[in-house]
Design a protein around this motif. Structure first.
Motif, PDB file in Angstrom:
ATOM      1  N   MET A 274      -1.590   7.452  -1.678  1.00  0.00           N
ATOM      2  CA  MET A 274      -1.341   7.987  -0.153  1.00  0.00           C
ATOM      3  C   MET A 274      -1.809   9.499  -0.404  1.00  0.00           C
ATOM      4  O   MET A 274      -1.370  10.314  -1.234  1.00  0.00           O
ATOM      5  N   LYS A 275      -2.668  10.093   0.559  1.00  0.00           N
ATOM      6  CA  LYS A 275      -3.200  11.231   0.599  1.00  0.00           C
ATOM      7  C   LYS A 275      -2.043  12.152   1.310  1.00  0.00           C
ATOM      8  O   LYS A 275      -1.319  11.921   2.302  1.00  0.00           O
ATOM      9  N   LEU A 276      -2.170  13.552   1.271  1.00  0.00           N
ATOM     10  CA  LEU A 276      -1.142  14.397   1.929  1.00  0.00           C
ATOM     11  C   LEU A 276      -1.418  14.690   3.227  1.00  0.00           C
ATOM     12  O   LEU A 276      -0.692  14.598   4.015  1.00  0.00           O
ATOM     13  N   TRP A 277      -2.791  14.396   3.473  1.00  0.00           N
ATOM     14  CA  TRP A 277      -3.125  14.432   5.198  1.00  0.00           C
ATOM     15  C   TRP A 277      -2.607  13.297   5.698  1.00  0.00           C
ATOM     16  O   TRP A 277      -2.152  13.240   7.061  1.00  0.00           O
ATOM     17  N   GLN A 278      -2.314  12.198   4.971  1.00  0.00           N
ATOM     18  CA  GLN A 278      -1.735  10.937   5.799  1.00  0.00           C
ATOM     19  C   GLN A 278      -0.262  11.331   6.068  1.00  0.00           C
ATOM     20  O   GLN A 278       0.350  10.727   7.085  1.00  0.00           O
TER      21      GLN A 278
ATOM     22  N   VAL B 247       1.443  11.301   9.665  1.00  0.00           N
ATOM     23  CA  VAL B 247       2.861  10.620  10.123  1.00  0.00           C
ATOM     24  C   VAL B 247       3.834  11.625  10.707  1.00  0.00           C
ATOM     25  O   VAL B 247       4.564  11.342  11.784  1.00  0.00           O
ATOM     26  N   VAL B 248       3.845  12.817  10.038  1.00  0.00           N
ATOM     27  CA  VAL B 248       4.776  14.017  10.720  1.00  0.00           C
ATOM     28  C   VAL B 248       4.325  14.337  12.335  1.00  0.00           C
ATOM     29  O   VAL B 248       5.059  14.344  13.103  1.00  0.00           O
ATOM     30  N   ALA B 249       3.007  14.350  12.205  1.00  0.00           N
ATOM     31  CA  ALA B 249       2.584  14.707  13.534  1.00  0.00           C
ATOM     32  C   ALA B 249       2.875  13.719  14.495  1.00  0.00           C
ATOM     33  O   ALA B 249       3.223  14.007  15.696  1.00  0.00           O
ATOM     34  N   LEU B 250       2.661  12.382  14.129  1.00  0.00           N
ATOM     35  CA  LEU B 250       3.260  11.353  15.308  1.00  0.00           C
ATOM     36  C   LEU B 250       4.467  11.331  15.586  1.00  0.00           C
ATOM     37  O   LEU B 250       4.813  11.096  16.710  1.00  0.00           O
TER      38      LEU B 250
ATOM     39  N   VAL C 283      10.749   5.132   8.989  1.00  0.00           N
ATOM     40  CA  VAL C 283      10.288   4.515   7.668  1.00  0.00           C
ATOM     41  C   VAL C 283       8.932   4.696   7.144  1.00  0.00           C
ATOM     42  O   VAL C 283       8.985   4.874   5.998  1.00  0.00           O
ATOM     43  N   LEU C 284       7.944   4.646   8.081  1.00  0.00           N
ATOM     44  CA  LEU C 284       6.798   5.059   7.542  1.00  0.00           C
ATOM     45  C   LEU C 284       6.659   6.281   6.837  1.00  0.00           C
ATOM     46  O   LEU C 284       6.050   6.688   5.840  1.00  0.00           O
ATOM     47  N   LEU C 285       7.191   7.363   7.599  1.00  0.00           N
ATOM     48  CA  LEU C 285       7.172   8.676   6.558  1.00  0.00           C
ATOM     49  C   LEU C 285       7.962   8.644   5.140  1.00  0.00           C
ATOM     50  O   LEU C 285       7.329   9.027   4.362  1.00  0.00           O
ATOM     51  N   VAL C 286       8.925   7.809   5.177  1.00  0.00           N
ATOM     52  CA  VAL C 286       9.721   7.781   3.772  1.00  0.00           C
ATOM     53  C   VAL C 286       8.692   7.075   2.650  1.00  0.00           C
ATOM     54  O   VAL C 286       8.423   7.500   1.685  1.00  0.00           O
ATOM     55  N   PHE C 287       7.871   5.889   3.241  1.00  0.00           N
ATOM     56  CA  PHE C 287       7.007   5.172   2.250  1.00  0.00           C
ATOM     57  C   PHE C 287       5.808   6.096   1.971  1.00  0.00           C
ATOM     58  O   PHE C 287       5.371   6.191   1.113  1.00  0.00           O
TER      59      PHE C 287
END
Length: 182
Positions: free
Chosen positions: A1-5, A9-12, A165-169
């Motif tokens: 997983m890349k840092l930009w991803q 998720v944080v922006a969303l 949940v997506l952020l944790v993953f």
């Protein structure tokens, strides 16, 4: 997983939380009043519901006769309420008034934003008292939007949980990827 991803998720999450906050504020701005065991006669014994334009220009009132006796429900101004309390004739808006009924429900838009309006409830028979229950809602938005906004709020809360949940993953995946490069 890349840092930009992870940042995406944080922006969303920020967008969903902000939208949820605004929707929650809109839902909470609705003003509700009601009574469940009052009585309405004539003159000083009448019952009334104040509709203040500062609570929103859209209103809905509903009045029930609990004992099956007929009542008159008038939409009037504060001056009309005072005249009705003194047993004097008063002006009312026939479009938003219901006469000789056991149940009255009306959706309306207040005609002015400066004058307080009143829903005046009196017994149809001058010699009787009617037991009533009443409710009124006011909002700055049309009242039919309330269920839509409440449903949107539920969807936003579900989306917030899914994004959490997506952020944790995504953070976990980013850490694993970073640990693999080391």
């Amino acid at each position: 997983m890349k840092l930009w991803q992870v940042f995406a998720v944080v922006a969303l999450m920020v967008m969903v939380f902000t939208t949820g906050w605004f929707v929650q504020q809109a839902v909470n701005d609705r003003n509700h009043t009601g009574s469940w065991n009052d009585s309405a006669g004539r003159g000083a014994n009448l019952e009334f519901i104040a509709l203040n334009p500062s609570n929103g220009e859209y209103a809905r009132y509903e009045v029930w006769s609990k004992d099956g006796r007929a009542m008159d429900v008038y939409f009037t101004t504060l001056d009309g309420l005072r005249a009705a309390q003194n047993g004097l004739p008063f002006d009312h808006d026939p479009r938003y008034s219901v006469l000789n009924a056991t149940h009255a429900r009306m959706d309306l838009r207040l005609p002015s934003t400066t004058e307080i309006y009143e829903i005046v409830i009196v017994s149809h028979d001058p010699d009787e008292v009617v037991r009533i229950s009443s409710s009124a809602d006011q909002w700055g938005l049309p009242l039919y939007l309330a269920p839509v906004l409440q449903a949107a709020l539920v969807v936003l809360w579900i989306a917030s949980i899914a994004l959490l949940v997506l952020l944790v993953f995504s953070i976990s995946g980013y850490r694993k990827e970073r640990a693999g490069r080391s």
